[in-house]
Design a protein around this motif. Sequence first.
Motif, PDB file in Angstrom:
ATOM      1  N   LEU A 158       0.807  -1.219   0.000  1.00 31.91           N
ATOM      2  CA  LEU A 158       0.000   0.000   0.000  1.00 31.91           C
ATOM      3  C   LEU A 158       0.840   1.269   0.000  1.00 31.91           C
ATOM      4  N   GLU A 159       1.901   1.262   0.769  1.00 25.27           N
ATOM      5  CA  GLU A 159       2.746   2.453   0.851  1.00 25.27           C
ATOM      6  C   GLU A 159       3.326   2.809  -0.518  1.00 25.27           C
ATOM      7  N   GLU A 160       3.717   1.790  -1.272  1.00 29.92           N
ATOM      8  CA  GLU A 160       4.273   2.033  -2.603  1.00 29.92           C
ATOM      9  C   GLU A 160       3.203   2.526  -3.573  1.00 29.92           C
ATOM     10  N   PHE A 161       2.000   1.947  -3.492  1.00 32.82           N
ATOM     11  CA  PHE A 161       0.914   2.390  -4.379  1.00 32.82           C
ATOM     12  C   PHE A 161       0.449   3.801  -4.014  1.00 32.82           C
ATOM     13  N   GLN A 162       0.569   4.172  -2.752  1.00 31.58           N
ATOM     14  CA  GLN A 162       0.176   5.518  -2.341  1.00 31.58           C
ATOM     15  C   GLN A 162       1.091   6.583  -2.943  1.00 31.58           C
ATOM     16  N   ARG A 163       2.285   6.171  -3.317  1.00 33.65           N
ATOM     17  CA  ARG A 163       3.213   7.120  -3.923  1.00 33.65           C
ATOM     18  C   ARG A 163       2.935   7.359  -5.402  1.00 33.65           C
ATOM     19  N   ILE A 164       2.169   6.456  -6.031  1.00 36.77           N
ATOM     20  CA  ILE A 164       1.944   6.592  -7.480  1.00 36.77           C
ATOM     21  C   ILE A 164       0.480   6.815  -7.847  1.00 36.77           C
ATOM     22  N   LEU A 165      -0.431   6.727  -6.865  1.00 40.54           N
ATOM     23  CA  LEU A 165      -1.851   6.929  -7.142  1.00 40.54           C
ATOM     24  C   LEU A 165      -2.400   8.056  -6.272  1.00 40.54           C
ATOM     25  N   PRO A 166      -3.356   8.823  -6.799  1.00 38.60           N
ATOM     26  CA  PRO A 166      -3.985   9.869  -5.984  1.00 38.60           C
ATOM     27  C   PRO A 166      -4.677   9.257  -4.768  1.00 38.60           C
ATOM     28  N   VAL A 167      -4.677   9.975  -3.672  1.00 39.67           N
ATOM     29  CA  VAL A 167      -5.288   9.476  -2.435  1.00 39.67           C
ATOM     30  C   VAL A 167      -6.749   9.133  -2.658  1.00 39.67           C
ATOM     31  N   TYR A 168      -7.485  10.020  -3.377  1.00 38.51           N
ATOM     32  CA  TYR A 168      -8.918   9.798  -3.553  1.00 38.51           C
ATOM     33  C   TYR A 168      -9.202   8.513  -4.330  1.00 38.51           C
ATOM     34  N   THR A 169      -8.288   8.114  -5.209  1.00 34.38           N
ATOM     35  CA  THR A 169      -8.493   6.886  -5.977  1.00 34.38           C
ATOM     36  C   THR A 169      -8.452   5.667  -5.064  1.00 34.38           C
ATOM     37  N   LEU A 170      -7.454   5.611  -4.193  1.00 35.92           N
ATOM     38  CA  LEU A 170      -7.323   4.488  -3.269  1.00 35.92           C
ATOM     39  C   LEU A 170      -8.448   4.489  -2.239  1.00 35.92           C
ATOM     40  N   VAL A 171      -8.796   5.658  -1.740  1.00 26.87           N
ATOM     41  CA  VAL A 171      -9.881   5.759  -0.759  1.00 26.87           C
ATOM     42  C   VAL A 171     -11.188   5.278  -1.366  1.00 26.87           C
TER      43      VAL A 171
END
Length: 420
Positions: free
Chosen positions: A226-239
């Motif tokens: 998750l930490e790695e994906f948070q660096r490449i995707l907008p927060v709102y997308t993951l949320v």
Amino acid sequence: MRFILLMLLCVFTLNVFGQGIDFFKGNLSEALTKARSENKIVFVDFVASGSEPCEQMSAEVFSQEIISAYFNQRFICVQIDVEKEKELTQKYDVTRVPSMLFFSPEGKIVKQIVGPISLTDLVQTAMFVAGDLLSLEDQWVAMQGDKKNLDLQQRFLLQAPELMATIRNQKELEKWQFRVEKVIKHYLARKPRENMINREDANLIMMYCSQPQKKNEPVEFMIQHLEEFQRILPVYTLVSFFASYQDRLVQSMAMDGDLEYKQQIARIKGDLKSVFDSVKTKSFSVEYLMTAKADAFYALYAQKDQAKYVRLQKEFFDKMGDLASPSDYQRAVVALMDAVANKLTEESATAALSWLDKLLSGNSDMATRVRYLIMAGDCYQVLENNEKAKSCYNEAYMLSFQTGDINLQVRLREKMDLLS
């Protein structure tokens, strides 16, 4: 569909953002010269001063960052005033504004758009022109010629949902659905997970692996990294993805009688904490909201205890007060009516009617209102109030003529006849 296309557009634009389309300052001839040197297509927007449709396009479409990022990256953009450039206007037969043309670097018209166009349609058109969207058939042929090429498969999977949305023939659509399922299965089986920590593959996982299940390996892979994906995707997308995914997973497990749904809820403060810390609610925590729904569904579906379900839902609505939304009431009554069929108790019927009153007093489309009225009629029948039941069925019957659903009309007529 709009979400899928914009998610796909994010893949191509990467992290480039702008404050609007950056229109070239020179004339069309100079723009074409620049386009040839950069091997780009020229986008020309013909406008007129004071034109409301032109101003609307500028304010609502061209100003959007997701549009400007793509156009500034992929095209040389030029804006031409039809009053000041009458010779060009006549040459390209521009009779209405806005009119938009795409030119090859050699000056040949590739595509013309007449009149205002939505953001989604403009994106799709631009991506076809730029070659970022190929036809399904062209991509399929390319993949058959190189079956081990995961890049071709990735591109096909990213674009397939948007392209399939334009297919009107049911058999043709089913053919492509089958092919897409085959490709995503092949792709996930062969793509090394360590090579999937990127924006494109994250989008593929969210698009094709969103059906909630306990052991969803691709989704669990995203959580583990998750930490790695948070660096490449907008927060709102993951949320947006994980809030919806976990909520549906927890509800599904509760309905199936799997008490491990509580462990899934606990992940809100565990390995998904960094995502759910960004979820904003009006008052109550995500943990409470998810637990309240799941506990009620477990009582109704697994324990088959109507009384407990009704009590839990009443406690939830009392606690929520005015914060309870129409979707909360709809979910509560639909689940109850669907789960118990013709075994509704008087207590449950009374509770359902109170929730339906909330829904019927608000705004809803015709088909939804008819459904609410039928459920209300069914509840009144349980309470042996045939007069009220018949009134609900009759109102639904009258509205059904506006839906054109003949089968529904027959069913409602039969319900009323039984009460006569």
